[in-house]
Write a protein that holds these residues in place. Structure first.
Motif, PDB file in Angstrom:
ATOM      1  N   GLU A 162       0.828  -1.215   0.000  1.00  0.00           N
ATOM      2  CA  GLU A 162       0.000   0.000   0.000  1.00  0.00           C
ATOM      3  C   GLU A 162       0.859   1.260   0.000  1.00  0.00           C
ATOM      4  O   GLU A 162       0.538   2.234  -0.682  1.00  0.00           O
ATOM      5  N   ALA A 163       1.962   1.247   0.760  1.00  0.00           N
ATOM      6  CA  ALA A 163       2.852   2.412   0.785  1.00  0.00           C
ATOM      7  C   ALA A 163       3.478   2.645  -0.587  1.00  0.00           C
ATOM      8  O   ALA A 163       3.605   3.782  -1.035  1.00  0.00           O
ATOM      9  N   LEU A 164       3.848   1.569  -1.260  1.00  0.00           N
ATOM     10  CA  LEU A 164       4.397   1.703  -2.615  1.00  0.00           C
ATOM     11  C   LEU A 164       3.343   2.242  -3.575  1.00  0.00           C
ATOM     12  O   LEU A 164       3.655   3.049  -4.454  1.00  0.00           O
ATOM     13  N   LEU A 165       2.105   1.803  -3.414  1.00  0.00           N
ATOM     14  CA  LEU A 165       1.021   2.305  -4.266  1.00  0.00           C
ATOM     15  C   LEU A 165       0.908   3.818  -4.125  1.00  0.00           C
ATOM     16  O   LEU A 165       0.803   4.534  -5.127  1.00  0.00           O
ATOM     17  N   VAL A 166       0.961   4.318  -2.908  1.00  0.00           N
ATOM     18  CA  VAL A 166       0.871   5.762  -2.676  1.00  0.00           C
ATOM     19  C   VAL A 166       2.042   6.476  -3.356  1.00  0.00           C
ATOM     20  O   VAL A 166       1.860   7.514  -4.003  1.00  0.00           O
ATOM     21  N   ARG A 167       3.237   5.915  -3.252  1.00  0.00           N
ATOM     22  CA  ARG A 167       4.421   6.550  -3.847  1.00  0.00           C
ATOM     23  C   ARG A 167       4.369   6.508  -5.375  1.00  0.00           C
ATOM     24  O   ARG A 167       4.756   7.478  -6.036  1.00  0.00           O
ATOM     25  N   VAL A 168       3.910   5.400  -5.932  1.00  0.00           N
ATOM     26  CA  VAL A 168       3.797   5.305  -7.394  1.00  0.00           C
ATOM     27  C   VAL A 168       2.760   6.299  -7.901  1.00  0.00           C
ATOM     28  O   VAL A 168       2.990   7.006  -8.887  1.00  0.00           O
ATOM     29  N   LYS A 169       1.625   6.380  -7.222  1.00  0.00           N
ATOM     30  CA  LYS A 169       0.591   7.335  -7.637  1.00  0.00           C
ATOM     31  C   LYS A 169       1.102   8.766  -7.533  1.00  0.00           C
ATOM     32  O   LYS A 169       0.815   9.599  -8.397  1.00  0.00           O
ATOM     33  N   ASP A 186      -5.906  -1.224  -8.926  1.00  0.00           N
ATOM     34  CA  ASP A 186      -5.650  -2.658  -9.150  1.00  0.00           C
ATOM     35  C   ASP A 186      -4.598  -2.865 -10.236  1.00  0.00           C
ATOM     36  O   ASP A 186      -3.711  -3.723 -10.099  1.00  0.00           O
ATOM     37  N   LEU A 187      -4.681  -2.075 -11.287  1.00  0.00           N
ATOM     38  CA  LEU A 187      -3.695  -2.141 -12.365  1.00  0.00           C
ATOM     39  C   LEU A 187      -2.310  -1.776 -11.831  1.00  0.00           C
ATOM     40  O   LEU A 187      -1.323  -2.482 -12.087  1.00  0.00           O
ATOM     41  N   LEU A 188      -2.244  -0.697 -11.061  1.00  0.00           N
ATOM     42  CA  LEU A 188      -0.969  -0.269 -10.484  1.00  0.00           C
ATOM     43  C   LEU A 188      -0.388  -1.306  -9.532  1.00  0.00           C
ATOM     44  O   LEU A 188       0.825  -1.547  -9.527  1.00  0.00           O
ATOM     45  N   LEU A 189      -1.243  -1.929  -8.739  1.00  0.00           N
ATOM     46  CA  LEU A 189      -0.762  -2.978  -7.827  1.00  0.00           C
ATOM     47  C   LEU A 189      -0.141  -4.141  -8.595  1.00  0.00           C
ATOM     48  O   LEU A 189       0.857  -4.714  -8.160  1.00  0.00           O
ATOM     49  N   GLY A 190      -0.720  -4.464  -9.736  1.00  0.00           N
ATOM     50  CA  GLY A 190      -0.139  -5.496 -10.587  1.00  0.00           C
ATOM     51  C   GLY A 190       1.223  -5.084 -11.127  1.00  0.00           C
ATOM     52  O   GLY A 190       2.168  -5.884 -11.155  1.00  0.00           O
ATOM     53  N   PHE A 191       1.347  -3.820 -11.535  1.00  0.00           N
ATOM     54  CA  PHE A 191       2.627  -3.317 -12.028  1.00  0.00           C
ATOM     55  C   PHE A 191       3.662  -3.270 -10.909  1.00  0.00           C
ATOM     56  O   PHE A 191       4.840  -3.579 -11.125  1.00  0.00           O
ATOM     57  N   GLN A 247      13.089   3.124  -5.157  1.00  0.00           N
ATOM     58  CA  GLN A 247      13.010   4.074  -6.268  1.00  0.00           C
ATOM     59  C   GLN A 247      12.971   3.336  -7.603  1.00  0.00           C
ATOM     60  O   GLN A 247      12.232   3.722  -8.512  1.00  0.00           O
ATOM     61  N   ALA A 248      13.748   2.277  -7.734  1.00  0.00           N
ATOM     62  CA  ALA A 248      13.730   1.487  -8.966  1.00  0.00           C
ATOM     63  C   ALA A 248      12.352   0.874  -9.192  1.00  0.00           C
ATOM     64  O   ALA A 248      11.837   0.885 -10.321  1.00  0.00           O
ATOM     65  N   VAL A 249      11.736   0.363  -8.143  1.00  0.00           N
ATOM     66  CA  VAL A 249      10.401  -0.240  -8.254  1.00  0.00           C
ATOM     67  C   VAL A 249       9.375   0.832  -8.622  1.00  0.00           C
ATOM     68  O   VAL A 249       8.501   0.594  -9.467  1.00  0.00           O
ATOM     69  N   ILE A 250       9.479   2.003  -8.028  1.00  0.00           N
ATOM     70  CA  ILE A 250       8.564   3.101  -8.355  1.00  0.00           C
ATOM     71  C   ILE A 250       8.724   3.503  -9.816  1.00  0.00           C
ATOM     72  O   ILE A 250       7.739   3.653 -10.546  1.00  0.00           O
ATOM     73  N   MET A 251       9.969   3.663 -10.254  1.00  0.00           N
ATOM     74  CA  MET A 251      10.211   4.054 -11.648  1.00  0.00           C
ATOM     75  C   MET A 251       9.710   2.999 -12.626  1.00  0.00           C
ATOM     76  O   MET A 251       9.082   3.328 -13.638  1.00  0.00           O
ATOM     77  N   LEU A 252       9.985   1.737 -12.335  1.00  0.00           N
ATOM     78  CA  LEU A 252       9.578   0.680 -13.244  1.00  0.00           C
ATOM     79  C   LEU A 252       8.062   0.520 -13.269  1.00  0.00           C
ATOM     80  O   LEU A 252       7.462   0.369 -14.339  1.00  0.00           O
ATOM     81  N   SER A 253       7.414   0.601 -12.120  1.00  0.00           N
ATOM     82  CA  SER A 253       5.951   0.541 -12.058  1.00  0.00           C
ATOM     83  C   SER A 253       5.334   1.695 -12.846  1.00  0.00           C
ATOM     84  O   SER A 253       4.367   1.501 -13.598  1.00  0.00           O
ATOM     85  N   SER A 254       5.887   2.878 -12.679  1.00  0.00           N
ATOM     86  CA  SER A 254       5.403   4.051 -13.411  1.00  0.00           C
ATOM     87  C   SER A 254       5.597   3.871 -14.909  1.00  0.00           C
ATOM     88  O   SER A 254       4.720   4.217 -15.712  1.00  0.00           O
ATOM     89  N   HIS A 255       6.731   3.332 -15.288  1.00  0.00           N
ATOM     90  CA  HIS A 255       7.001   3.075 -16.714  1.00  0.00           C
ATOM     91  C   HIS A 255       5.992   2.078 -17.278  1.00  0.00           C
ATOM     92  O   HIS A 255       5.466   2.274 -18.378  1.00  0.00           O
ATOM     93  N   PHE A 256       5.733   1.003 -16.535  1.00  0.00           N
ATOM     94  CA  PHE A 256       4.739   0.021 -16.987  1.00  0.00           C
ATOM     95  C   PHE A 256       3.385   0.688 -17.195  1.00  0.00           C
ATOM     96  O   PHE A 256       2.687   0.420 -18.170  1.00  0.00           O
ATOM     97  N   TYR A 257       3.004   1.559 -16.261  1.00  0.00           N
ATOM     98  CA  TYR A 257       1.705   2.230 -16.347  1.00  0.00           C
ATOM     99  C   TYR A 257       1.650   3.177 -17.549  1.00  0.00           C
ATOM    100  O   TYR A 257       0.692   3.174 -18.309  1.00  0.00           O
ATOM    101  N   GLU A 258       2.694   3.973 -17.705  1.00  0.00           N
ATOM    102  CA  GLU A 258       2.694   4.965 -18.784  1.00  0.00           C
ATOM    103  C   GLU A 258       2.851   4.347 -20.165  1.00  0.00           C
ATOM    104  O   GLU A 258       2.494   4.971 -21.153  1.00  0.00           O
TER     105      GLU A 258
END
Length: 103
Positions: free
Chosen positions: A2-9, A21-26, A56-67
């Motif tokens: 959940e904390a990572l979800l907040v940071r990715v968002k 849900d999509l972001l949690l998968g990423f 930070q790597a997980v946040i960047m990669l999750s964001s990249h997957f989303y975008e």
């Protein structure tokens, strides 16, 4: 997670919950990639804290997957052909920094 979800968002400047849900998968995919890249057991980061550079790597990669979920390169580097490659290079560099680190 959940904390990572907040940071990715926050990184994506998302204020709605429709894609959570999509972001949690990423995030799960990016975390699994980090564990594999760093030669850690599956689920390691479910039971152990992440070093800030790994996070930070997980946040960047999750964001990249989303975008780039439609197959394009989204975000800031949308008009740059090498953007996706640059994201992966930075993510891998951040993960290399903590390959052997145990918190």
């Amino acid at each position: 997670m959940e904390a990572l979800l907040v940071r990715v968002k926050s990184n994506l400047i998302l204020t709605h919950n429709e894609d959570d849900d999509l972001l949690l998968g990423f995030i799960a995919a990016a975390t699994s990639y980090a564990e594999s890249y760093q030669k850690k057991a599956d689920g390691y980061y479910g039971e152990n804290p992440m070093h800030p550079t790994t996070e930070q790597a997980v946040i960047m990669l999750s964001s990249h997957f989303y975008e780039s979920r439609d197959g394009s390169t989204g975000g800031f580097f949308a008009d740059k052909v090498e953007a996706s490659q640059q994201v992966w290079q930075v993510v891998n560099m951040l993960l290399r920094l903590n390959r052997e680190v145990v918190i």
